[in-house]
Design a protein around this motif. Structure first.
Motif, mmCIF file in Angstrom:
data_model
loop_
_atom_site.group_PDB
_atom_site.id
_atom_site.type_symbol
_atom_site.label_atom_id
_atom_site.label_comp_id
_atom_site.label_asym_id
_atom_site.label_seq_id
_atom_site.Cartn_x
_atom_site.Cartn_y
_atom_site.Cartn_z
ATOM 1 N N ASP A 96 40.658 32.317 48.335
ATOM 2 C CA ASP A 96 40.463 33.732 48.663
ATOM 3 C C ASP A 96 41.753 34.535 48.605
ATOM 4 O OD1 ASP A 96 37.728 33.597 49.012
ATOM 5 O OD2 ASP A 96 37.863 33.065 51.118
ATOM 6 N N ASN A 115 35.678 34.324 44.989
ATOM 7 C CA ASN A 115 36.674 34.605 46.032
ATOM 8 C C ASN A 115 36.593 36.071 46.449
ATOM 9 O OD1 ASN A 115 37.817 35.853 43.827
ATOM 10 N ND2 ASN A 115 39.868 35.035 44.167
ATOM 11 N N GLN A 116 37.381 36.424 47.471
ATOM 12 C CA GLN A 116 37.312 37.781 48.008
ATOM 13 C C GLN A 116 37.767 38.821 46.988
ATOM 14 O OE1 GLN A 116 35.952 38.677 50.760
ATOM 15 N NE2 GLN A 116 35.645 36.658 51.688
ATOM 16 N N ALA A 119 34.945 39.743 44.748
ATOM 17 C CA ALA A 119 33.997 40.620 45.436
ATOM 18 C C ALA A 119 34.527 42.044 45.515
ATOM 19 C CB ALA A 119 33.713 40.075 46.837
ATOM 20 N N SER A 125 29.563 42.905 48.473
ATOM 21 C CA SER A 125 29.869 42.021 49.589
ATOM 22 C C SER A 125 29.821 40.568 49.131
ATOM 23 C CB SER A 125 28.876 42.247 50.736
ATOM 24 O OG SER A 125 29.115 41.324 51.783
ATOM 25 N N HIS A 126 30.729 39.759 49.646
ATOM 26 C CA HIS A 126 30.844 38.369 49.194
ATOM 27 C C HIS A 126 29.547 37.586 49.404
ATOM 28 C CE1 HIS A 126 32.106 34.119 49.454
ATOM 29 N NE2 HIS A 126 32.966 34.467 48.510
#
Length: 632
Positions: A96, A115-116, A119, A125-126
């Protein structure tokens, strides 16, 4: 089957064995009234039964030992699973923290992991991203090409720097560059796809246990098949299933851990940023290839060592230790900058220290993300220089407008004054006064004309519109004519002394540019020195160069002004009421540079100034470079 159920079955088997022992004892010690029945069982068969029961008692005890070992191995397996989960959590946090977007998809493009950063780039949203087909984020006009590239990836081909237009949530469009790598299983089959994108701006072996049959057991089995065979079969089945369970689970965890580590290492090492993980003692747990190679090491050189063992810079690393301890103590991330000597020289870096927690939320390590900001700092420095230059040019333009306006106003004011005097003298009939006024008007008009010429000339020089035009001439004769022209002025009160030496009778130089240089330098020497004082012009022609020295004994130039004296419209801080435009030295400097010459100054305030100009005597060799040239 669970451990509790296995223990219960084993206990039940032991009870049944005890019952068999009791029955065997009764057969060996029968009641007196049943003597006739015992004679029916031969003594040899009774002994065989006893041996079989002893053997199976030993087998059950051995099985009990195996069960205890199985409990120990299950406990180790649980610990391994806990450690693997902690390692997976650590890799997840690393995953992430990567500044680029990363996805793992099926061969059809369905997102399995993200990973973040991914997103954030896709503006989703993840938790809603996993399970979605990636094609929904691709712009409609590029989906056909996307399907084609996806088919190529299924064949095991990799793609680098593939630019795709993304339609993220809320119709926000951006172009991203993809690097896609197929993921193979142990049979070298493509099972998944690993995507990196950014916006364009060893098997655990379990010991095997065998239960061998003996001759006595085979005889007992023939005698008591309903009792012995189920016990042995049950023990073998349970032992085999438990061994298989341990072996499969251990293999799966080992393979999963190895694959996860390899994938994460590939991901982290494919970024231009460095990643380092250290524990509380300062030992390195993980370092990606980018960080290791920048310092001239391999990844394995770091593992289990401290910076002191690697002999990294003491001052920088001691400060890092202090910051690392602060992150362990507070649990808050920390960002700083430093300069570090690498294999590419000294580079500027920005690094962030993030805490890494275990499954119990205890901080057990820190992740250091290192970003090379050398180019950014250089760009910022260049931008600051450009901004300062622009500000200086703006100030210079404002100053130049003021100077030129003031100069023109003074000259025009003088002309209007002389015209008024002529009108007054015209009524009185004084011809001599009128003639003197006409001369003064003529001088002021010449100054206006010279000012306009200077402005046009410096504009052409800065625009690159002036090119040298060398020709052959006598340098001594040229200088003497120039001095004579200066001495014809009505207000000329100075003495100009001239000397020349060397091969000067036939030089190849640009007469016009040389005239601008010498006139401006001599005018300055005359203007800023006392009347009737001496001004020297010494010329030496040696070693294919002509050296001109113009010396005066005037007010001199302050030390702090000497670095700025060749800039347009700049005037010294000690000129006081001496009129001037601040263009003479600037024009002379540009004319010298245009001929690939040099100009320097030596001055002392209140004593005088010497300006030295060095020019090549033969400019023919530069004709091809300039593309011009003539011969007089």
């Amino acid at each position: 089957m669970t451990n509790e159920m296995f223990d219960q079955q084993l206990l039940s088997s032991r009870r049944r064995l005890e019952e068999l022992w009791q029955r065997a004892d009764k057969l060996q010690n029968p009641p007196t009234d049943l003597t006739s029945q015992t004679d029916q069982i031969p003594e040899q068969q009774q002994e065989l039964l006893r041996e079989s029961l002893e053997e199976f008692s030993f087998s059950l005890e051995e099985l009990q030992v195996l069960v205890e070992e199985l409990h120990v191995q299950n406990e180790e397996l649980t610990n391994s699973r806990t450690a693997l989960e902690a390692e997976r959590q650590r890799y997840k946090e690393l995953f992430d923290l990567v500044p680029d977007g990363y996805l793992v998809t099926t061969l059809e493009g369905t997102i399995l992991e993200a990973n973040q950063t991914a997103a954030q780039l896709l503006n989703v949203s993840h938790k809603y991203l996993v399970g979605k087909p990636f094609i929904v984020f691709v712009a409609a006009e590029e989906r056909r090409k996307f399907y084609y590239q996806l088919s190529q990836l299924r064949r095991g081909e990799s793609i680098k720097n593939w630019q795709v237009k993304i339609q993220s949530r809320r119709d926000a469009c951006l172009t991203v560059a993809f690097t896609v790598t197929p993921v193979h299983n142990q049979q070298e089959q493509v099972v998944n796809l690993r995507w990196r994108f950014f916006e364009v701006f060893p098997t655990h072996n379990q010991k095997e246990w065998d239960i061998e049959s003996t001759t006595q057991e085979q005889k007992g089995r023939s005698l008591f098949p309903s009792v012995l065979r189920p016990i042995k079969s049950y023990c073998q089945e349970q032992l085999a299933s438990s061994n298989q369970l341990i072996e499969i689970s251990s293999q799966q965890f080992a393979i999963a851990a190895h694959q996860a580590g390899r994938v994460l290492d590939d991901i982290l090492s494919s970024t231009p940023d460095g990643f380092l993980v250290t524990d509380r003692t300062g030992k390195y747990i993980y370092v990606n290839r980018t960080a290791a190679q920048s310092l001239g090491f391999s990844q394995s050189d770091f593992i289990g060592k401290t910076w002191r063992q690697l002999e990294l810079p003491v001052e920088i690393m001691e400060r890092f230790d202090t910051q690392r301890e602060a992150v362990f103590r507070t649990g808050e991330p920390l960002t700083d900058e430093t300069s570090f000597t690498t294999v590419q020289g000294v580079r500027d870096y920005e690094y962030t220290i993030n805490p890494v927690s275990d499954i119990y939320s205890d901080i057990e390590a820190v992740i250091v993300t290192v970003k090379d900001i050398t180019k950014h700092k250089q760009a910022a420095a260049e931008a600051n220089i450009a901004l300062a230059t622009e500000k200086e040019m703006s100030t210079l333009k404002s100053q130049s407008v003021f100077v030129v306006s003031q100069e023109l106003r003074n000259l025009l004011h003088n002309i209007f004054g002389y015209i008024e005097l002529i009108e007054i003298d015209n009524n009185q009939g004084n011809n001599e006064k009128k003639l003197n006024c006409f001369r003064r008007i003529q001088v002021n008009l010449k100054r206006i004309n010279q000012l306009l010429d200077d402005l046009l000339w410096i504009g052409k020089l800065e625009a690159g519109e002036v090119l040298p035009n060398p020709s052959l001439f006598d340098l001594s004769k040229f200088c003497q004519e120039l001095i004579a022209e200066l001495q014809q002025g009505a207000d000329f009160k100075h003495r100009i002394t001239f000397s020349i030496e060397g091969q000067y009778s036939s030089v190849c130089m640009d007469r016009k540019l040389l005239r601008y240089i010498l006139l401006n330098l001599l005018f300055n020497a005359i203007k800023y020195s006392p009347k009737s004082s001496e001004v020297k012009l010494d010329v030496a022609c040696h070693d294919r160069n002509a050296i001109f020295c113009i010396q005066d004994f005037g007010i001199g130039i302050p030390q702090q002004d000497q670095e700025l004296m060749f800039k347009a419209f700049y005037r010294g801080s000690n000129v006081d009421s001496v009129t001037g435009k601040g263009l003479g030295l600037a024009i002379a400097k540009q004319c010298v540079d245009l001929q690939k010459g040099e100009i320097s100054v030596a001055s002392e305030e209140g004593v005088g100034t010497t300006l030295t100009v060095k020019l090549p005597l033969n400019l023919r060799k530069f004709k091809r470079e300039w593309g011009v040239g003539s011969r007089e």
